[in-house]
Design a protein around this motif. Structure first.
Motif, short mmCIF file in Angstrom:
data_model
loop_
_atom_site.label_atom_id
_atom_site.label_comp_id
_atom_site.label_asym_id
_atom_site.label_seq_id
_atom_site.Cartn_x
_atom_site.Cartn_y
_atom_site.Cartn_z
N ARG A 31 4.73 4.95 -1.52
CA ARG A 31 5.33 4.41 -0.28
C ARG A 31 4.90 2.96 -0.03
O ARG A 31 5.63 2.18 0.56
CB ARG A 31 4.92 5.28 0.92
CG ARG A 31 5.62 6.63 0.98
CD ARG A 31 5.49 7.23 2.38
NE ARG A 31 4.09 7.40 2.76
CZ ARG A 31 3.37 8.47 2.48
NH1 ARG A 31 3.90 9.47 1.80
NH2 ARG A 31 2.11 8.55 2.87
N ASN A 32 3.67 2.62 -0.46
CA ASN A 32 3.16 1.26 -0.21
C ASN A 32 2.60 0.67 -1.51
O ASN A 32 1.39 0.45 -1.64
CB ASN A 32 2.06 1.30 0.85
CG ASN A 32 2.54 1.83 2.17
OD1 ASN A 32 3.20 1.13 2.93
ND2 ASN A 32 2.21 3.10 2.45
N ALA A 83 -5.78 -0.52 7.69
CA ALA A 83 -4.41 -0.84 8.09
C ALA A 83 -3.42 0.16 7.49
O ALA A 83 -2.48 0.62 8.16
CB ALA A 83 -4.06 -2.26 7.63
N LYS A 84 -3.64 0.53 6.23
CA LYS A 84 -2.75 1.46 5.55
C LYS A 84 -2.82 2.85 6.19
O LYS A 84 -1.79 3.50 6.43
CB LYS A 84 -3.12 1.54 4.07
CG LYS A 84 -2.19 2.37 3.21
CD LYS A 84 -2.54 2.19 1.74
CE LYS A 84 -1.52 2.90 0.86
NZ LYS A 84 -1.68 4.34 0.90
N PHE A 85 -4.02 3.31 6.48
CA PHE A 85 -4.18 4.64 7.06
C PHE A 85 -3.59 4.71 8.47
O PHE A 85 -2.95 5.70 8.84
CB PHE A 85 -5.66 5.03 7.10
CG PHE A 85 -6.26 5.30 5.74
CD1 PHE A 85 -5.45 5.36 4.60
CD2 PHE A 85 -7.63 5.49 5.58
CE1 PHE A 85 -5.98 5.61 3.35
CE2 PHE A 85 -8.16 5.74 4.34
CZ PHE A 85 -7.35 5.78 3.22
N LEU A 86 -3.85 3.64 9.25
CA LEU A 86 -3.31 3.64 10.61
C LEU A 86 -1.78 3.58 10.59
O LEU A 86 -1.11 4.16 11.45
CB LEU A 86 -3.88 2.47 11.42
CG LEU A 86 -5.38 2.58 11.76
CD1 LEU A 86 -5.86 1.33 12.47
CD2 LEU A 86 -5.64 3.82 12.62
N ASN A 87 -1.25 2.89 9.59
CA ASN A 87 0.20 2.81 9.46
C ASN A 87 0.80 4.19 9.15
O ASN A 87 1.94 4.49 9.52
CB ASN A 87 0.55 1.81 8.35
CG ASN A 87 2.04 1.55 8.27
OD1 ASN A 87 2.68 1.27 9.30
ND2 ASN A 87 2.61 1.66 7.08
N ALA A 88 0.00 5.01 8.44
CA ALA A 88 0.47 6.36 8.10
C ALA A 88 -0.02 7.40 9.10
O ALA A 88 0.06 8.62 8.83
CB ALA A 88 0.01 6.72 6.69
N ALA A 89 -0.55 6.97 10.25
CA ALA A 89 -1.12 7.90 11.22
C ALA A 89 -0.12 8.92 11.75
O ALA A 89 -0.50 10.08 11.99
CB ALA A 89 -1.75 7.11 12.37
N PRO A 90 1.16 8.56 11.97
CA PRO A 90 2.10 9.58 12.44
C PRO A 90 2.18 10.78 11.50
O PRO A 90 2.26 11.92 11.96
CB PRO A 90 3.42 8.82 12.49
CG PRO A 90 3.03 7.40 12.76
CD PRO A 90 1.77 7.22 11.98
N ALA A 91 2.16 10.56 10.22
CA ALA A 91 2.21 11.68 9.27
C ALA A 91 0.97 12.54 9.41
O ALA A 91 1.04 13.78 9.35
CB ALA A 91 2.32 11.14 7.84
#
Length: 448
Positions: free
Chosen positions: A15-16, A340-348
């Motif tokens: 995804r990234n 930053a990457k983990f927070l960006n995927a926080a909804p999942a």
């Protein structure tokens, strides 16, 4: 469960890809710099004497200028006293060699000359030569391909015998067993009694006066031939005193230093007795007008000798510190990118929490992803490091032909740096994984 976390990590990478590649590159860059620096540092700091490092000793006698000490203002790191010369005068070398305290003893210096064969089987060639005594080969655990060393009687003669290196034997006799054959040196015929197998201790600890990584000599000849043929040193010769030198004998009796001495002292009693003998010898010589400086003698083991001669100098240590500091900077940047990457995927992650996943599950999921990133960074960094070492060998090898020997590719170093990368990457991922594991899922579910 680990396999499931691994699949989630690989899915996250897809995804990234850009962000993942940036993190891998950051870790790889820091790891490659560490690998190159560690390889150089290990080459300089390794123990070249093996299990004999604790029984081989080199003396250092302060025979220098009373008004300007040797290497002044440098002081010994352990005693705080001024350092003494690392080489000996001829008189002092001979006097110490006469001692019966050591099990084995060697005095030596570096000379050279043109070697040839009287049957025209070899083009005359200059070969660097070590003038030494018989115990050299046993003391420094020198391997032989053919034959063996000369004995003490050959030292006393001196007998016209020579031990050749493997390379010199290849040049002179095409690599064949040359024991008993003769070779010309300084217009004299010398009989070959031994041919060395590969012998290249790194660093060249028993004589660092011309550099710690210089090539080994191509021939070894009994020490006394140097005085018979009136040979000076092809290495360093240092003098401090203005003296009238009109003959080779005057030169030998001067205060000039270019000889090395090593002594095998297996017991603490022998070491103490040899130290006392050194002090007694200098005290006695003072009565004859020598040694104007205060009593200042040293007896170094191999480790101390390398430290005294700065084989691993402060610059090398500073480079290692800087390399790991650079790795730390890379990891700090990786922490920021991971966060930053983990927070960006926080909804999942919020969805997973809502479906029953615990905070621990979320934490381990993201820590696994950090470890995979670190492993990829370590592998890429290891390959970059190998490429860097190869580049250094190619570049410096143009000027120093022993560089490939000094900087070998070391599989153990590769394993170590990859392990460091994984450990460091997992540690770097602890905080981002903890942050995302502690995040409340409700706020993220609202945006789904």
């Amino acid at each position: 469960m680990f396999a499931y976390y691994l699949r989630l990590a690989l899915s996250s990478f897809r995804r990234n890809p850009g962000l993942t590649a940036l993190m891998v590159f950051a870790i790889a860059l820091g790891i490659s710099v560490c690998m190159i620096t560690l390889t150089s540092f290990r080459a300089a700091s390794q123990n070249p004497a093996g299990d004999r490092a604790g029984i081989l000793f080199a003396p250092s006698i302060d025979s220098w200028d009373p008004n300007d000490g040797y290497d002044s203002p440098q002081t010994d790191a352990d005693t705080g006293r001024p350092v003494a010369p690392t080489m000996l005068t001829y008189r002092d070398a001979r006097a110490l060699y006469a001692s019966n305290i050591p099990d084995r003893k060697v005095i030596m210096y570096k000379a050279g000359g043109i070697f040839s064969r009287n049957d025209k089987g070899m083009e005359p060639e200059y070969i660097s030569t070590r003038m030494t005594t018989a115990d050299f080969f046993a003391m420094f655990d020198v391997p032989f391909l053919y034959g063996g060393p000369w004995d003490a009687k050959a030292d006393a003669g001196p007998d016209p015998v020579v031990v050749l290196s493997k390379e010199s034997n290849q040049k002179a006799f095409g690599g064949a067993n040359s024991i008993g054959k003769t070779i010309m040196w300084h217009d004299r015929e010398f009989r070959v009694v031994g041919v060395l197998n590969d012998f290249e201790p790194v660093p060249k600890y028993f004589d660092v006066s011309n550099g710690s990584f210089n090539d080994m000599e191509g021939a070894y000849i009994p020490f006394s031939w140097g005085q018979v043929l009136e040979l000076g040193s092809d290495g360093n010769t240092n003098c401090w005193k203005t003296e009238t030198i009109e003959s080779y004998l005057d030169f030998l009796n001067s205060e000039c230093i270019f000889f090395h001495g090593w002594f095998e002292l297996r017991t603490a009693g022998q070491q103490l007795a040899f130290r006392e003998m050194l002090d007694n010898y200098v005290t006695e010589q003072k009565k004859h007008g020598r040694f104007p400086r205060p009593l200042n003698n040293y007896l170094y083991d191999v480790k101390g000798w390398m430290k005294r001669n700065k084989v691993v100098d402060d610059d090398n240590k500073a480079m290692v510190i800087m390399a790991f500091a650079f790795l730390a900077v890379c990891l700090v940047n990786t922490v920021g990118l991971l966060l930053a990457k983990f927070l960006n995927a926080a909804p999942a992650s919020g969805v997973r929490r809502a479906l029953g996943a615990s905070r621990r599950d979320i934490f381990w999921q993201h820590l696994t992803e950090s470890g995979v990133v670190a492993l990829a960074g370590g592998l890429v960094g290891g390959l970059l490091g190998m490429a860097g070492i190869w580049a250094m060998r190619a570049w410096y090898g143009q000027f120093i032909d022993q560089v490939p020997r000094i900087l070998p590719f070391d599989s153990m170093t590769f394993v170590i740096v990859v392990s460091i990368a994984v450990c460091a990457g997992v540690i770097a991922g602890l905080y981002p994984a903890w942050r995302i594991g502690r995040a409340a899922p409700a706020s993220y579910l609202k945006v789904q």
